[in-house]
Design an enzyme around this catalytic site. Structure first.
Site, PDB file in Angstrom:
ATOM      1  N   TYR A 187       0.841  -1.200   0.000  1.00 15.65           N
ATOM      2  CA  TYR A 187       0.000   0.000   0.000  1.00 15.65           C
ATOM      3  C   TYR A 187       0.883   1.260   0.000  1.00 15.65           C
ATOM      4  O   TYR A 187       0.855   2.050  -0.917  1.00 15.65           O
ATOM      5  CB  TYR A 187      -0.870   0.088   1.260  1.00 15.65           C
ATOM      6  CG  TYR A 187      -1.992  -0.919   1.424  1.00 15.65           C
ATOM      7  CD1 TYR A 187      -2.490  -1.653   0.369  1.00 15.65           C
ATOM      8  CD2 TYR A 187      -2.577  -1.094   2.681  1.00 15.65           C
ATOM      9  CE1 TYR A 187      -3.535  -2.554   0.559  1.00 15.65           C
ATOM     10  CE2 TYR A 187      -3.626  -1.977   2.869  1.00 15.65           C
ATOM     11  CZ  TYR A 187      -4.091  -2.719   1.807  1.00 15.65           C
ATOM     12  OH  TYR A 187      -5.121  -3.594   1.998  1.00 15.65           O
ATOM     13  N   SER A 188       1.657   1.434   1.095  1.00 13.55           N
ATOM     14  CA  SER A 188       2.338   2.716   1.329  1.00 13.55           C
ATOM     15  C   SER A 188       3.372   3.032   0.257  1.00 13.55           C
ATOM     16  O   SER A 188       4.025   2.142  -0.277  1.00 13.55           O
ATOM     17  CB  SER A 188       3.046   2.698   2.686  1.00 13.55           C
ATOM     18  OG  SER A 188       2.150   2.378   3.706  1.00 13.55           O
TER      19      SER A 188
ATOM     20  N   THR B 185      -1.438   5.846  12.086  1.00 12.47           N
ATOM     21  CA  THR B 185      -0.699   6.474  13.193  1.00 12.47           C
ATOM     22  C   THR B 185      -1.649   6.883  14.324  1.00 12.47           C
ATOM     23  O   THR B 185      -2.863   7.037  14.112  1.00 12.47           O
ATOM     24  CB  THR B 185       0.057   7.739  12.722  1.00 12.47           C
ATOM     25  OG1 THR B 185      -0.906   8.727  12.335  1.00 12.47           O
ATOM     26  CG2 THR B 185       0.964   7.432  11.536  1.00 12.47           C
TER      27      THR B 185
ATOM     28  N   GLU C  43      -1.970   9.739  15.649  1.00  9.36           N
ATOM     29  CA  GLU C  43      -2.635  11.022  15.369  1.00  9.36           C
ATOM     30  C   GLU C  43      -3.892  10.778  14.524  1.00  9.36           C
ATOM     31  O   GLU C  43      -4.955  11.359  14.773  1.00  9.36           O
ATOM     32  CB  GLU C  43      -1.690  11.987  14.623  1.00  9.36           C
ATOM     33  CG  GLU C  43      -0.549  12.530  15.461  1.00  9.36           C
ATOM     34  CD  GLU C  43       0.575  11.525  15.668  1.00  9.36           C
ATOM     35  OE1 GLU C  43       0.623  10.496  14.952  1.00  9.36           O
ATOM     36  OE2 GLU C  43       1.413  11.757  16.564  1.00  9.36           O
TER      37      GLU C  43
ATOM     38  N   GLU D 154     -10.945 -10.296  12.971  1.00 12.67           N
ATOM     39  CA  GLU D 154     -10.954  -9.835  14.345  1.00 12.67           C
ATOM     40  C   GLU D 154     -10.187  -8.513  14.443  1.00 12.67           C
ATOM     41  O   GLU D 154      -9.047  -8.422  14.059  1.00 12.67           O
ATOM     42  CB  GLU D 154     -10.290 -10.945  15.171  1.00 12.67           C
ATOM     43  CG  GLU D 154     -10.512 -10.872  16.630  1.00 12.67           C
ATOM     44  CD  GLU D 154      -9.384 -10.161  17.322  1.00 12.67           C
ATOM     45  OE1 GLU D 154      -9.597  -8.988  17.684  1.00 12.67           O
ATOM     46  OE2 GLU D 154      -8.325 -10.771  17.475  1.00 12.67           O
TER      47      GLU D 154
HETATM   48  C1  LIG Z   1       6.244  -1.542  11.568  1.00 14.00           C
HETATM   49  C2  LIG Z   1       5.558  -1.016  10.344  1.00 14.00           C
HETATM   50  C3  LIG Z   1       5.111  -1.888   9.386  1.00 14.00           C
HETATM   51  C4  LIG Z   1       4.492  -1.417   8.235  1.00 14.00           C
HETATM   52  N1  LIG Z   1       4.109  -2.332   7.293  1.00 14.00           N
HETATM   53  C5  LIG Z   1       3.551  -1.886   6.131  1.00 14.00           C
HETATM   54  C6  LIG Z   1       3.205  -2.809   5.115  1.00 14.00           C
HETATM   55  O1  LIG Z   1       3.417  -4.017   5.233  1.00 14.00           O
HETATM   56  N2  LIG Z   1       2.670  -2.324   3.968  1.00 14.00           N
HETATM   57  C7  LIG Z   1       2.415  -1.015   3.781  1.00 14.00           C
HETATM   58  O2  LIG Z   1       1.907  -0.656   2.733  1.00 14.00           O
HETATM   59  N3  LIG Z   1       2.750  -0.096   4.732  1.00 14.00           N
HETATM   60  C8  LIG Z   1       3.314  -0.516   5.897  1.00 14.00           C
HETATM   61  N4  LIG Z   1       3.677   0.394   6.867  1.00 14.00           N
HETATM   62  C9  LIG Z   1       3.500   1.815   6.602  1.00 14.00           C
HETATM   63  C10 LIG Z   1       2.415   2.470   7.443  1.00 14.00           C
HETATM   64  O3  LIG Z   1       1.144   2.090   7.003  1.00 14.00           O
HETATM   65  C11 LIG Z   1       2.651   3.979   7.338  1.00 14.00           C
HETATM   66  O4  LIG Z   1       3.907   4.236   7.931  1.00 14.00           O
HETATM   67  C12 LIG Z   1       1.595   4.758   8.033  1.00 14.00           C
HETATM   68  O5  LIG Z   1       0.368   4.634   7.377  1.00 14.00           O
HETATM   69  C13 LIG Z   1       1.970   6.250   8.135  1.00 14.00           C
HETATM   70  O6  LIG Z   1       2.336   6.745   6.891  1.00 14.00           O
HETATM   71  P1  LIG Z   1       3.714   7.528   6.691  1.00 14.00           P
HETATM   72  O7  LIG Z   1       4.807   6.705   7.275  1.00 14.00           O
HETATM   73  O8  LIG Z   1       3.820   7.897   5.256  1.00 14.00           O
HETATM   74  O9  LIG Z   1       3.611   8.830   7.575  1.00 14.00           O
HETATM   75  P2  LIG Z   1       2.846  10.156   7.198  1.00 14.00           P
HETATM   76  O10 LIG Z   1       1.474   9.853   6.730  1.00 14.00           O
HETATM   77  O11 LIG Z   1       3.736  10.968   6.310  1.00 14.00           O
HETATM   78  O12 LIG Z   1       2.749  10.863   8.608  1.00 14.00           O
HETATM   79  C14 LIG Z   1       3.839  11.592   9.184  1.00 14.00           C
HETATM   80  C15 LIG Z   1       3.336  12.206  10.475  1.00 14.00           C
HETATM   81  O13 LIG Z   1       2.268  13.120  10.187  1.00 14.00           O
HETATM   82  C16 LIG Z   1       1.099  12.746  10.912  1.00 14.00           C
HETATM   83  N5  LIG Z   1      -0.085  12.971  10.085  1.00 14.00           N
HETATM   84  C17 LIG Z   1      -0.265  12.602   8.780  1.00 14.00           C
HETATM   85  N6  LIG Z   1      -1.500  12.949   8.370  1.00 14.00           N
HETATM   86  C18 LIG Z   1      -2.114  13.518   9.427  1.00 14.00           C
HETATM   87  C19 LIG Z   1      -3.418  14.063   9.620  1.00 14.00           C
HETATM   88  N7  LIG Z   1      -4.328  14.096   8.643  1.00 14.00           N
HETATM   89  N8  LIG Z   1      -3.697  14.573  10.845  1.00 14.00           N
HETATM   90  C20 LIG Z   1      -2.787  14.569  11.858  1.00 14.00           C
HETATM   91  N9  LIG Z   1      -1.539  14.056  11.710  1.00 14.00           N
HETATM   92  C21 LIG Z   1      -1.207  13.532  10.535  1.00 14.00           C
HETATM   93  C22 LIG Z   1       1.247  11.274  11.217  1.00 14.00           C
HETATM   94  O14 LIG Z   1       0.510  10.891  12.356  1.00 14.00           O
HETATM   95  C23 LIG Z   1       2.758  11.169  11.450  1.00 14.00           C
HETATM   96  O15 LIG Z   1       3.077  11.534  12.767  1.00 14.00           O
HETATM   97  C24 LIG Z   1       4.299  -0.035   8.040  1.00 14.00           C
HETATM   98  C25 LIG Z   1       4.747   0.861   9.006  1.00 14.00           C
HETATM   99  C26 LIG Z   1       5.380   0.388  10.143  1.00 14.00           C
HETATM  100  C27 LIG Z   1       5.857   1.376  11.148  1.00 14.00           C
END
Ligand SMILES: Cc1cc2nc3c(=O)[nH]c(=O)nc-3n(C[C@H](O)[C@H](O)[C@H](O)COP(=O)(O)OP(=O)(O)OC[C@H]3O[C@@H](n4cnc5c(N)ncnc54)[C@H](O)[C@@H]3O)c2cc1C
Length: 392
Positions: free
Chosen positions: A132-133, A374, A376, A248
């Site tokens: 996804y990400s 996250t 937030e 679940e």
């Molecule tokens: C251990 C781990 C495993 C993972 N495994 C997978 C996986 O298998 N497949 C996959 O696709 N992804 C995976 N991920 C990714 C994960 O889904 C993303 O890291 C997560 O969705 C956050 O996206 P980002 O890292 O781009 O942070 P961002 O979205 O860039 O966020 C950065 C900061 O801004 C804050 N923020 C962003 N938007 C808002 C908002 N609207 N309001 C308030 N605050 C906000 C966030 O809370 C965070 O503190 C994994 C992540 C981790 C840590």
């Protein structure tokens, strides 16, 4: 309100406990390099054999129909199962095939897709990762840019994914890609099944701050997959991502892990009282954690009982996830502080206390508040859907 489990549920819990006692003898994980909760492979042959036994019992996907390798368990049985596995720190990992690939295929897959892919999730022939990400699409997932372009009987994939847990040990990927770049961003996404050994896929490791290789970057360069690997209708993928899947969602594992960790920490302080002497604030915080474990479990049971009653939990599941993952961080911080100079020692250090569990927990607890949404974002959902506050 009746908080008791039924006789059948208690009997099932006893069966799971008995199984775990027989399989996870004291010292079973003494020789593992890492206790990464996601790293089934890291724990080697033992974990593979253990998971095979779960598969044979229909426990890998308890709620699934028997013909797909499940045991047609109730939601409460699943919760009990997940709680006991987490409490025992069993080497089960998080199985994405079970969590969403299988349930999505049951809802949206063709008969061929169902027959080909679902049984292989529970037989462990296929291991799935989730694509996804992307570097510019995490919380705002609908911003994904990886493209899937139709070319005759195929789709051609180009783009980059990131944070892909287990891509390096998965043979299949569950991919969200953009199929209509001109449509509004939620309306141009489709879901695909991707063989991870397809030519044009490059997987690069990303090492997390605990030093583990769990997640990766995945690059797609003119990767050709058959059009039959599209799941559901083209451009309807977002709805598939958003739909409340039939698995679940209680997050019970989080509070179960802390319950176990707290028990071990308390036993340790009884044998080593010097670590708690003259530290009233640590005593208080440990008591807080004991209360919070019960709150976390209650929030999880609430979600489960909603699901059991045929209701779709929404912000309730979000709050349970938020609470249990942040509880994990609070507990790890308290443990590290209590151990003082010993707290940050790596499990490999001879001087480490509790086999370095507090250091490991401290490092891994951070990622849990990011993965799957996250804190937030969870709070925002709670504020809007739970409290009914107006959108900012
Ligand atoms: C251990 C781990 C495993 C993972 N495994 C997978 C996986 O298998 N497949 C996959 O696709 N992804 C995976 N991920 C990714 C994960 O889904 C993303 O890291 C997560 O969705 C956050 O996206 P980002 O890292 O781009 O942070 P961002 O979205 O860039 O966020 C950065 C900061 O801004 C804050 N923020 C962003 N938007 C808002 C908002 N609207 N309001 C308030 N605050 C906000 C966030 O809370 C965070 O503190 C994994 C992540 C981790 C840590």
């Amino acid at each position: 309100m009746d908080f008791r489990f039924t006789t059948e549920e208690e009997a099932f819990r006893a069966e799971v406990k008995e199984f775990l006692k027989a399989e996870l003898k004291p010292g079973w994980n003494d020789n593992f390099d890492s206790e990464s909760e996601l790293g089934v492979e890291v724990q080697g042959e033992f974990a593979k054999a253990f998971n095979k036994k779960l598969s044979e019992r229909g426990w890998l996907a308890p709620a699934w129909p028997k013909n797909y390798g499940g045991m047609e368990a109730s939601v409460m049985q699943q919760v009990i199962y997940n709680e006991e596995m987490a409490y025992a720190a069993a080497p089960v990992g998080f199985n994405m095939g079970v969590a969403w690939v299988g349930p999505s295929l049951m809802l949206y897959g063709t008969e061929e897709q169902k027959n080909e892919f679902i049984p292989k999730i529970t037989s462990l022939e296929h291991t799935w990762c989730t694509l996804y990400s992307e570097p510019a699409a995490g919380s705002d997932l609908a911003a994904i840019e990886t493209k899937a372009v139709r070319d005759g009987d195929d789709y051609i994939l180009n783009g980059q994914k990131i944070w892909t847990t287990g891509a390096h040990r998965s043979n299949w990927g569950w991919l969200a890609a953009r199929t209509d770049p001109d449509a509004p961003k939620h309306k141009g996404i489709s879901m695909f099944l991707v063989p991870m050994d397809a030519p044009g896929i490059t997987i690069r490791p990303l090492i997390n701050m605990a030093g583990d290789h769990d997640f990766n970057e995945v690059f797609f360069e003119d990767v050709r997959i058959p059009a039959s690997y599209l799941v559901g209708t083209e451009n309807q993928g977002w709805y598939m991502l958003a739909v409340a899947l039939d698995f679940e969602r209680s997050s019970i594992a989080g509070s179960a892990r802390v319950r176990r960790g707290l028990g071990e920490l308390v036993s340790f302080t009884k044998e080593n009282p010097q670590f708690i002497e003259n530290k009233p604030e640590i005593r208080t915080r440990l008591a807080d954690v004991a209360v919070e474990v019960e709150i976390g479990a209650a929030l999880s049971y609430r979600v489960a009982s909603m699901q059991a009653g045929g209701k779709a939990p929404n912000y309730e599941a979000t709050i349970a996830k938020l609470y249990s993952t942040e509880l994990g961080q609070r507990f790890a911080s308290t443990g590290i502080e209590m151990l003082g100079m010993y707290g940050p020692l790596h499990p490999k250090s001879k001087q480490a206390k509790l086999k370095g569990a507090m250091e490991r927990g401290y490092q891994l607890a951070v990622s849990a508040t990011i993965a799957g949404g996250t804190s937030e974002v969870m709070k925002t959902i709670g504020a809007i859907r739970g409290l009914g506050l107006p959108r900012a």
